[in-house]
Design an enzyme around this catalytic site. Structure first.
Site, short mmCIF file in Angstrom:
data_model
loop_
_atom_site.label_atom_id
_atom_site.label_comp_id
_atom_site.label_asym_id
_atom_site.label_seq_id
_atom_site.Cartn_x
_atom_site.Cartn_y
_atom_site.Cartn_z
N ARG A 111 -46.07 22.35 -42.33
CA ARG A 111 -47.45 20.80 -41.55
C ARG A 111 -49.07 21.33 -41.74
O ARG A 111 -49.67 20.85 -42.01
CB ARG A 111 -46.68 20.38 -40.53
CG ARG A 111 -45.49 20.35 -41.27
CD ARG A 111 -45.26 18.88 -39.89
NE ARG A 111 -43.81 18.86 -39.83
CZ ARG A 111 -43.58 17.51 -39.42
NH1 ARG A 111 -43.62 17.01 -39.19
NH2 ARG A 111 -42.28 17.78 -39.64
N LYS B 80 -38.37 12.36 -47.23
CA LYS B 80 -38.10 14.03 -47.69
C LYS B 80 -35.97 14.48 -47.62
O LYS B 80 -36.02 15.58 -48.13
CB LYS B 80 -38.89 14.69 -46.85
CG LYS B 80 -40.41 14.77 -46.98
CD LYS B 80 -41.06 15.58 -46.06
CE LYS B 80 -41.06 15.66 -44.49
NZ LYS B 80 -42.39 14.08 -44.81
N ARG C 56 -48.49 10.81 -35.98
CA ARG C 56 -47.94 11.92 -37.38
C ARG C 56 -48.62 11.52 -38.24
O ARG C 56 -48.90 12.16 -39.36
CB ARG C 56 -46.13 11.54 -36.94
CG ARG C 56 -45.42 12.01 -36.05
CD ARG C 56 -44.28 11.23 -34.67
NE ARG C 56 -43.31 10.80 -35.77
CZ ARG C 56 -42.52 10.25 -36.25
NH1 ARG C 56 -42.63 8.59 -35.78
NH2 ARG C 56 -41.06 9.94 -37.27
P1 ADP Z 1 -41.24 13.44 -39.17
O1 ADP Z 1 -41.91 14.20 -39.98
O2 ADP Z 1 -40.88 12.29 -38.77
O3 ADP Z 1 -42.68 13.30 -37.94
P2 ADP Z 1 -39.44 14.79 -38.27
O4 ADP Z 1 -37.95 14.99 -37.96
O5 ADP Z 1 -40.01 16.22 -39.90
O6 ADP Z 1 -40.26 14.24 -37.93
O7 ADP Z 1 -40.23 16.28 -36.77
C1 ADP Z 1 -40.31 15.70 -35.43
C2 ADP Z 1 -41.36 16.23 -34.81
O8 ADP Z 1 -41.42 17.78 -34.51
C3 ADP Z 1 -42.53 16.82 -35.25
O9 ADP Z 1 -43.31 14.77 -34.92
C4 ADP Z 1 -43.51 17.38 -34.60
O10 ADP Z 1 -43.46 17.31 -32.84
C5 ADP Z 1 -41.86 18.70 -34.37
N1 ADP Z 1 -42.22 19.57 -35.98
C6 ADP Z 1 -41.24 19.59 -37.25
N2 ADP Z 1 -42.20 20.19 -37.86
C7 ADP Z 1 -43.01 20.77 -36.96
C8 ADP Z 1 -43.65 22.07 -37.80
N3 ADP Z 1 -43.53 22.31 -38.98
N4 ADP Z 1 -44.68 22.28 -36.95
C9 ADP Z 1 -45.17 21.78 -35.62
N5 ADP Z 1 -43.89 20.69 -35.52
C10 ADP Z 1 -42.91 20.15 -36.02
#
Ligand code: ADP
Ligand code: ZN
Length: 221
Positions: free
Chosen positions: A88, A13, A174
């Protein structure tokens, strides 16, 4: 144009969002990156968020949603934005619809990336990120290695593995949260007629770069 990147961890992504952003000048708004920046700077938001991110859990909406609203209200996002990592959950998607209505916008395109699970886990384990928060370029030691091991091609800073990528428990949590809470958004956006599903897989020799090129062509039409 408001674009959402959907797809499990490790589908690419961020890579695709970055390429579209570069071609359109619409900012890539990556909630995970914003959290990591705040965590490294030890801001109040960062200290709170780290309690969840370190375990691979979702950060509560009370923290996440206002942060996204704030970012969407910035000047550089007035013509468009590429949301990478938000929404999400269905609750976040509904919130986003409300936010966009207020801004006179809507979700125009949802890019749903689909990759076999074995490849996802492998890609998370081999992912490395630039520690320079202004750069944040992502590499993959197998598929897209830097020219010099452990050093960012673009800025020369050190590369490291994300804490939640080196921890099998956090990886599994995750992916489980993705399946349970995020994947229903595929149907949510299909209903709205904005979903575009793309397979990204070594097995069909179609990688993020190929998908990004096709999408950019269509946007520019
Ligand atoms: P990944 O998708 O590989 O888990 P990201 O870099 O997108 O990694 O996100 C890292 C962390 O940040 C997630 O595991 C979560 O804890 C938090 N996070 C990111 N986006 C959101 C969201 N939309 N809602 C809640 N937590 C989020
Ligand atoms: Zn860098």
């Amino acid at each position: 144009m408001v674009i959402i990147m959907l797809g499990a961890q490790g589908t690419g992504k961020g890579t695709i969002a970055g390429m579209i952003s570069k071609q359109t000048a619409w900012p890539q708004i990556a909630t995970g990156d914003i959290f990591r920046k705040n965590i490294s700077e030890k801001t109040e938001l960062g200290v709170e968020a780290e309690k969840y991110t370190s375990k691979g859990e979702l950060v509560p909406d009370e923290i996440t949603v206002p942060m996204v609203v704030d970012r969407l209200n910035q000047e550089d996002a007035k013509d468009g934005a590429i949301l990478d990592g938000f929404p999400r959950t269905t609750a976040q998607a509904e919130k986003l619809d409300e936010i966009l209505v207020k801004l006179g916008k809507k979700v125009d395109l949802v890019i749903n990336l689909s990759t076999p699970k074995e490849e996802l886990i492998d890609r998370m384990l081999t992912r490395r990120v630039c520690t320079n928060q202004e750069c944040k370029t992502t590499y993959n030691i197998k598929l897209n290695p830097p020219k010099v091991e452990g050093v960012c091609d673009k800025c020369g800073a050190a590369l490291k593995q994300r804490e939640d990528d080196s921890n099998p428990e956090a990886i599994n949590k995750r992916l489980k949260i993705y399946e349970e809470q995020t994947s229903p958004l595929v149907e949510y956006y299909k209903q709205k007629g904005v979903l575009r599903t793309e397979v990204v897989s070594e097995s069909v020799n179609r990688m993020g770069k190929d998908v990004a090129e096709d999408i950019i062509k269509d946007i520019k039409k």
